[in-house]
Every structure is written in structure tokens, then in C-alpha cells.
Design a protein around this motif. Sequence first.
Motif, PDB file in Angstrom:
ATOM      1  N   LEU A 394       0.845  -1.207   0.000  1.00 31.25           N
ATOM      2  CA  LEU A 394       0.000   0.000   0.000  1.00 31.25           C
ATOM      3  C   LEU A 394       0.875   1.250   0.000  1.00 31.25           C
ATOM      4  O   LEU A 394       0.596   2.209  -0.729  1.00 31.25           O
ATOM      5  N   VAL A 395       1.947   1.233   0.816  1.00 34.40           N
ATOM      6  CA  VAL A 395       2.860   2.370   0.814  1.00 34.40           C
ATOM      7  C   VAL A 395       3.492   2.514  -0.566  1.00 34.40           C
ATOM      8  O   VAL A 395       3.647   3.623  -1.084  1.00 34.40           O
ATOM      9  N   GLY A 396       3.826   1.388  -1.189  1.00 37.62           N
ATOM     10  CA  GLY A 396       4.439   1.394  -2.516  1.00 37.62           C
ATOM     11  C   GLY A 396       3.534   2.043  -3.561  1.00 37.62           C
ATOM     12  O   GLY A 396       3.974   2.922  -4.310  1.00 37.62           O
ATOM     13  N   VAL A 397       2.252   1.612  -3.601  1.00 29.92           N
ATOM     14  CA  VAL A 397       1.362   2.216  -4.610  1.00 29.92           C
ATOM     15  C   VAL A 397       1.078   3.680  -4.270  1.00 29.92           C
ATOM     16  O   VAL A 397       0.884   4.500  -5.162  1.00 29.92           O
ATOM     17  N   THR A 407      -4.672   9.274  -7.915  1.00 30.76           N
ATOM     18  CA  THR A 407      -5.078   8.610  -6.688  1.00 30.76           C
ATOM     19  C   THR A 407      -4.535   7.182  -6.709  1.00 30.76           C
ATOM     20  O   THR A 407      -4.771   6.463  -7.681  1.00 30.76           O
ATOM     21  N   PRO A 408      -3.787   6.790  -5.689  1.00 34.19           N
ATOM     22  CA  PRO A 408      -3.234   5.441  -5.706  1.00 34.19           C
ATOM     23  C   PRO A 408      -4.327   4.388  -5.563  1.00 34.19           C
ATOM     24  O   PRO A 408      -5.316   4.585  -4.865  1.00 34.19           O
ATOM     25  N   GLU A 409      -4.149   3.272  -6.262  1.00 33.94           N
ATOM     26  CA  GLU A 409      -5.088   2.159  -6.200  1.00 33.94           C
ATOM     27  C   GLU A 409      -4.308   0.868  -6.004  1.00 33.94           C
ATOM     28  O   GLU A 409      -3.169   0.760  -6.437  1.00 33.94           O
ATOM     29  N   TYR A 410      -4.935  -0.089  -5.320  1.00 32.55           N
ATOM     30  CA  TYR A 410      -4.354  -1.425  -5.263  1.00 32.55           C
ATOM     31  C   TYR A 410      -5.475  -2.420  -5.525  1.00 32.55           C
ATOM     32  O   TYR A 410      -6.482  -2.421  -4.814  1.00 32.55           O
ATOM     33  N   LEU A 411      -5.307  -3.227  -6.570  1.00 32.87           N
ATOM     34  CA  LEU A 411      -6.300  -4.225  -6.966  1.00 32.87           C
ATOM     35  C   LEU A 411      -7.686  -3.593  -7.114  1.00 32.87           C
ATOM     36  O   LEU A 411      -8.687  -4.147  -6.666  1.00 32.87           O
ATOM     37  N   GLY A 412      -7.717  -2.413  -7.696  1.00 33.84           N
ATOM     38  CA  GLY A 412      -8.991  -1.770  -7.993  1.00 33.84           C
ATOM     39  C   GLY A 412      -9.618  -1.019  -6.824  1.00 33.84           C
ATOM     40  O   GLY A 412     -10.711  -0.495  -6.927  1.00 33.84           O
ATOM     41  N   LYS A 413      -8.914  -0.983  -5.687  1.00 33.87           N
ATOM     42  CA  LYS A 413      -9.440  -0.251  -4.538  1.00 33.87           C
ATOM     43  C   LYS A 413      -8.615   1.028  -4.335  1.00 33.87           C
ATOM     44  O   LYS A 413      -7.375   0.974  -4.307  1.00 33.87           O
ATOM     45  N   LYS A 414      -9.330   2.141  -4.184  1.00 32.70           N
ATOM     46  CA  LYS A 414      -8.633   3.411  -3.932  1.00 32.70           C
ATOM     47  C   LYS A 414      -7.962   3.392  -2.559  1.00 32.70           C
ATOM     48  O   LYS A 414      -8.584   3.031  -1.555  1.00 32.70           O
ATOM     49  N   GLU A 416      -6.784   5.578   0.236  1.00 25.44           N
ATOM     50  CA  GLU A 416      -6.979   6.971   0.648  1.00 25.44           C
ATOM     51  C   GLU A 416      -6.391   7.234   2.029  1.00 25.44           C
ATOM     52  O   GLU A 416      -5.667   6.393   2.579  1.00 25.44           O
ATOM     53  N   ALA A 417      -6.712   8.394   2.574  1.00 27.01           N
ATOM     54  CA  ALA A 417      -6.059   8.831   3.814  1.00 27.01           C
ATOM     55  C   ALA A 417      -6.183   7.796   4.936  1.00 27.01           C
ATOM     56  O   ALA A 417      -5.206   7.503   5.629  1.00 27.01           O
ATOM     57  N   PHE A 418      -7.388   7.206   5.095  1.00 32.92           N
ATOM     58  CA  PHE A 418      -7.577   6.273   6.200  1.00 32.92           C
ATOM     59  C   PHE A 418      -6.654   5.064   6.077  1.00 32.92           C
ATOM     60  O   PHE A 418      -5.983   4.662   7.035  1.00 32.92           O
ATOM     61  N   GLU A 419      -6.589   4.487   4.880  1.00 36.67           N
ATOM     62  CA  GLU A 419      -5.728   3.317   4.679  1.00 36.67           C
ATOM     63  C   GLU A 419      -4.261   3.673   4.928  1.00 36.67           C
ATOM     64  O   GLU A 419      -3.516   2.905   5.524  1.00 36.67           O
ATOM     65  N   MET A 420      -3.846   4.853   4.449  1.00 37.63           N
ATOM     66  CA  MET A 420      -2.450   5.237   4.622  1.00 37.63           C
ATOM     67  C   MET A 420      -2.113   5.457   6.092  1.00 37.63           C
ATOM     68  O   MET A 420      -1.038   5.110   6.560  1.00 37.63           O
ATOM     69  N   LYS A 421      -3.084   6.039   6.824  1.00 38.51           N
ATOM     70  CA  LYS A 421      -2.842   6.241   8.265  1.00 38.51           C
ATOM     71  C   LYS A 421      -2.650   4.892   8.949  1.00 38.51           C
ATOM     72  O   LYS A 421      -1.715   4.694   9.738  1.00 38.51           O
ATOM     73  N   MET A 422      -3.539   3.962   8.638  1.00 33.16           N
ATOM     74  CA  MET A 422      -3.470   2.651   9.286  1.00 33.16           C
ATOM     75  C   MET A 422      -2.195   1.900   8.899  1.00 33.16           C
ATOM     76  O   MET A 422      -1.538   1.292   9.737  1.00 33.16           O
ATOM     77  N   ALA A 423      -1.842   1.950   7.593  1.00 32.13           N
ATOM     78  CA  ALA A 423      -0.618   1.268   7.149  1.00 32.13           C
ATOM     79  C   ALA A 423       0.604   1.872   7.833  1.00 32.13           C
ATOM     80  O   ALA A 423       1.535   1.154   8.232  1.00 32.13           O
ATOM     81  N   SER A 424       0.587   3.198   7.999  1.00 31.09           N
ATOM     82  CA  SER A 424       1.733   3.845   8.662  1.00 31.09           C
ATOM     83  C   SER A 424       1.828   3.412  10.116  1.00 31.09           C
ATOM     84  O   SER A 424       2.924   3.159  10.633  1.00 31.09           O
ATOM     85  N   PRO A 505      -4.778  -2.334  12.917  1.00 35.11           N
ATOM     86  CA  PRO A 505      -4.787  -1.525  11.693  1.00 35.11           C
ATOM     87  C   PRO A 505      -5.066  -2.350  10.434  1.00 35.11           C
ATOM     88  O   PRO A 505      -5.774  -1.895   9.534  1.00 35.11           O
ATOM     89  N   VAL A 506      -4.524  -3.577  10.378  1.00 35.84           N
ATOM     90  CA  VAL A 506      -4.751  -4.419   9.199  1.00 35.84           C
ATOM     91  C   VAL A 506      -6.242  -4.727   9.051  1.00 35.84           C
ATOM     92  O   VAL A 506      -6.814  -4.615   7.955  1.00 35.84           O
TER      93      VAL A 506
END
Lengths: 569, 195
Positions: A394-397, A407-414, A416-424, A505-506
Amino acid sequence: MTHAWIQNILFLVLLLALAVPLGPFIAKVMEGERTFLHPVLGPVERGFYRLMGISGEEDMGWKTYAWAITLFNLLGIAAVFLLQKIQAVPVLNPEAMVKVPTDLAFNTAVSFTTNTNWQAYGGETTLSYLTQMLGLTVQNFLSAATGIAVLVALIRGLVRRTADGIGNAWADLIRSTLYVLLPLSLVIALLLVSQGAIQNFSAYVHTASGQIIAMGPAASQVAIKMLGTNGGGFFNANSAHPFENPTAFSNLIHMLAIFVIPTALCLTFGRMVKDKRQGWALLAAMTVIFVGALAVTTWAEAKGNPGLKALPVDQVVSVQQGGGNMEGKEVRFGTGATSLFATITTAASCGAVNGQHDSFTPLGGLVPLWLIELGEVAFGGVGSGLYGMLMFALVGVFIGGLMVGRTPEYLGKKIEAFEMKMASIAILLPSAAILLGTAVAVLLPVATASVSNPGPHGFTQILYAFSSATQNNGSAFGGLSANIPFYNYGLALAMIVGRFGVIFPVLAIAGSLGSKKATPESLGTLPTHTPLFVGVLVSVVLLVGALTYLPALALGPIAEQLSLRGVTR
Amino acid sequence: MNLQLRPALVSFVALSILTGLAYPVLVAGLAKVIFPRQAAGSLLHKDGKVIGSELIGQSFTDPGHFWGRPSATSGPDGKPLPYNGGNSGGSNLASSNPDLKKAVEERIAILKAADVEQQGPVPVDLVTASGSGLDPHISPAAAAFQVHRVAKARGLDEATVRALVETRTEPPQFGVLGDACVNVLKLNMDLDGLR
């Protein structure tokens, strides 16, 4: 060296051969499809659901899923703790082991429940057979099942569209245990016994000459210890002990067992997202990191200990001897099979050892330490390796998306801010726990008193302990006397942060992605199955790892290596 | 939220019984039928008594036997007790630790004092402690290093002893796995059998 590399390549080939059928099998099991094991185990699964009062089909939102996993793990901690406290009862306790002190019992309970298997005790001197079986063996299974469940929930989040749920946690836990972990463990345990691993309930043997030989139901626990990337040895010497790992062939089984599920899960992933190339791309990125690490360890250990160069000691590899750095290693494995094992066990979150990492050369020991700190995403733990790697993806995309301005996407899913916060959070929380924990420990005299080796290596012992605990590895620079309240409680806290600070977070990401619509692929979409993306992913993992840990590594193994070279000149 | 309580308790108890009792007992039962000797520890008997396990090394210090690797295990009192099969483990000495260098120097001195005619470089496994402290093996080079001493102490011909070592030398398993090794206990039992 050539000999070692033939062994290394053979390992990778066999690993792939085993993972290719296992990956789709796990996907089938987790999606509730019928397999060849269902005629036997299907009724058992349904029996479980009936007793539990569920159908196994109820879809859970991510918060309910997380609550179920938490509850299940809390029960695990409580059970292992209590078993240690009442183990003086004369049930499966021929050596009359007494109750374990509270700080140690707590550490061990958390350790086995979080899939860490850090051991501040020696198995054959501390625990009854009952505690080992009903406490530790059980958590070896259930912590691995937890990893698979969380991963599968995340995959569902990526696959599902505008969905409320990410699956049923109970079905995921039970299916992975029944159909995957149990049958494979049974086969592995018997293979190990065929080589000489022991499985009995006898009292310790006292020989005619007075030697004491520890006994016990070792093979059954060792099988799942490897397969579930747990790593907690039945005996203190772990997989170096001849009764856990008697031959070079049993050693190969140990190593394959560590990696086979993490490898297979990449293919499970490809099948579940209906694009096999996605799974192969992740596997390729893992392999690149792993092989690079393996090359350094193999080279450093075969070269021998630079500190002994001045003595009349023959460390040269030849037909007559394995040679190299043999302190803390077993002759039947030699430096080749020990380096391979050490790289595997730390690339995964296993932590079993077939040689003492504390006695590795500085560079040979740096590699396992850094692999742990990278988050064990090169293959990684059962489930946890791939969900960790997906956080980096996710960080990579995201970085890729920033570069091309879309807007970054992974496997067709956008993304966004929430995912990036959780991944971080999932990436940074463990890093903080490792570095802050180490920093606190080196400031406290009670903690530094546990260090057994002088100089920079002493610092590495502490850094290794917090890295291993936080990333749920469990291997150690074993000279550190970790059985004191500071480490028992401090490292237990690190294990909890490292396990649940990533799992929550995952699961949050899984819930968030699952509720999104799919965006159709366009020209601006960064494809995530190409060599370019593999390169991006490897770079992200290595860059984050280097930026976070290089300063600490410079104080430990790198300084030690430089000082050793200074001695020999 | 309490909806999850019953499934949690029931699944935990049932899975514990399955993986923590049924599974280890099943493995023990099958092992006892298929591999009874291995499951019990590959024990060696002599005159009805257990004299050891072929997988667990023993301490030999007399010149007439082959010596195994240094062992860092300790006894219940915390004092060194080599090859204590009740408390396995390594030295955990770092490569850079001066104590390791000192220990290796002492071991070299003892080996050379036991055989003044053998002054070549010592194979590394013979002067470094094993990972388990119970390593049953030494390298073929470490065995060859001791042939002269053992033959002399026993009044045997070096060729006879060397031949014994050769028959006890196990090549890497399937030609590629691990390293060649010699089981010290079995080799010494062969030697004792010569008399």
C-alpha cells in the motif's frame, strides 16, 4: 561455499514444489469449499459450530472480527499463565516441575499467544509435559491460525465490493487449524521422529555413567513450532538439540516447514484476488530480499571468526571439515545449513534456531537482526508475513501514485487517507517499540547488567531482544540474561504492541477497503504485478528498514565488525 | 459484543483438547508403533543398562578415547557440567569476546599437551563449543587430528584406528545436506570393542 549453495538452491526448489499445491488448497479451505479432507474433518468442523452455537456463515464487520480475535487471544494468555501457575500438580509431570514465577509465566503466556515464542526459560529445566502440551503446543497452533485468519480477512477486504463484513473469525480460526495446521503437523512430526526426534512421556533417563538425558513429547510440539512460524523450542537449545533436530534431513524438514505456509499464502492470495500474477509478484519481492540476505550470512559464517585468525585454528572449509565459525553451531549442520536456517527463521517470524545467533560473526548476526527489524516480510510469519508485506505494498502504490499524480489504487481499490494512516501505524508502531524499548533498557543499570558480552556486542544483545520480541520472532542473542522482571514485563509489552498494533490496523484497512466500490482499471493505474512494481516494493521495504535502523545497527554489529578487523590487522 | 463469548470459550476449550492432548498423544502412539527406538531417544544399552543415547554426546577426556566438542552446559548449581543432557545450550560468547579467544587458546594447549607430536593447526570444531552442548559429532578432520594420540595410548597401529574412523564417517546426508561428521560415542564404543 559451493556445497552450501547447492543446499540453498535445493531448499528453494523444494519449497516452491510444496507451496504450489498448498496455496490453492488453503484458498479452498478458507473459502469453505470442499477438499479431500472434508469427508473426515467436515463433521468435526460442523460439530465445533454446533457446540459454539453459530453457523460459521455469519459475516462480521471488522470491529466484531477484531473483538473475536482479541477475546480468543486473551483466553490463550490466561490459559498458558494458569497452567504454569498450577503445574506442580502430578499430571504429566514426571520431573516434578514447580510453579513458574509470575513475571516469567506472564512473559511466556504472552510470548506464545502472540506467535513470538521468546523464551526466558529453559524448557527441560522449567516446564512440565502438561504445560508444554496443553499450554504451549496449543498456542503454537492457535497463534498461527490467528495469523492466517487476519490475512484472509484482509484479502476479503480487497476482493469484496461495498460489503459490510470481512468474514467469520471463528470459521477462519477453526478451518485453518483443522484442515491446514493439524494434518501437516502430524506428517511433519512423524517425519521428525523417523530421524530421531523423541516423542514419549517418560521420566528423564539417568545413564549408567550418571549422564542425565531429558525426555518428553518433543516431536509433536517441534512440528507445529516450525510450521506455525512459532519457534519456541521444547528444549533450551531449540533446533540445535539433537532430540529436536537429529539430522541434516530433519533440519531440511524444519526449514521447509517454516517457509511452506508463508510461501503458499502468496499463491492463496493470487487465487483469492482472481489474479495469480499478483501473488507471484509479492513472492518475487520476498525472494529477492531473502536471497540477498542469505548470501551475506552464508559468506560471513563460512569465512570464520576473524578474532581467531591469529591462533593455530583451522577454519578453512574443506572435504574433511565444514570449517568456518563453529562456535555455537552443530557439526552435522555446519555453517552452511546453519546460515540458511538463521536467515529463514528471521525472514519468517519463526525464531527457532539451530545454532546460537549470539556467537555468529558480527555481519552474520547483523543479517538476522535486520531481517527481523524489516518486519519479517520476506516470506514472514504465517499470515503475518503477507499482511505485513501488503502494508508495504500500500505504501508502494501510494508513493507510485504520488509520482504520477493520481489517486493510488491497489487491486482496484482506492488507497486513501484512512488506509495510509493505518498502514503507517502498522509499520511505525513496531519500529518505535523496538527503538524506544532499547533506548530505555540501555539507560537502566538493571537492564544493562543482563548483558553478557562486552563492547558493541552487548548493545546488540539488547537491540536484538527488543527487535525479536516486538516483531514476534522469538530468537535471541541468548547470552542476555532476560529472565528478570524488567525484560519479562518489558518484552511482553513489546510483543503485544508488535502483534496487536499491526493486527488492528490491518483489520481496519480490511473493513474500509471492503466497503469501497471497485474503480475500473485505467491508463493511469500502476500495475502491481510487474517487475517494476516488485522493484518498488523491495525498495520501499529496504528504505524504510535502512532509514529506521541503520543508526542503531551502526552502534552494534557494524561497530563490532570494524573493531574485529582492527584486531586482526 | 457478548455474542462472541460463547463461541470464544467453546472453540478455545475444544481446540485445546484437540491440539494439546489428542494430537500429541496420537503422535506418541503412532511413533511408538512405527519408530519405537527413535521415539524413546535412540538409547544404547549394555548389560541391560542404559549407557547413553547415540544422539547425545558424552564427555571423554582420557587420551585413549576420541574427544567430542567442548560443551558449555552447566549443572543445577550453575557450575560447568559438560554434556549435561538435562540442560542444553551454547556458550553464547560473541565472536569479539576476549573470553572466547582465551577459551580456544586453553583448549588448543590441552589438545597439544595430550599429544606433543601433533602440532598442526586444530580443526575449528574441536576447540569451539557446540550450539546444544550435546553435539554427538565431530568433523572427520577433528577425528584425524586425534588418531595419533588415541593409537599411541592404546598401543594400536594408526592405520587400524584410521580405518575405524573411516567406517564411522558419515558423508553429508543424501550427498548435499549438512556436513560430513563422525559420531564420537559410536566410534569410541568401536574402539572399546577392539580389545
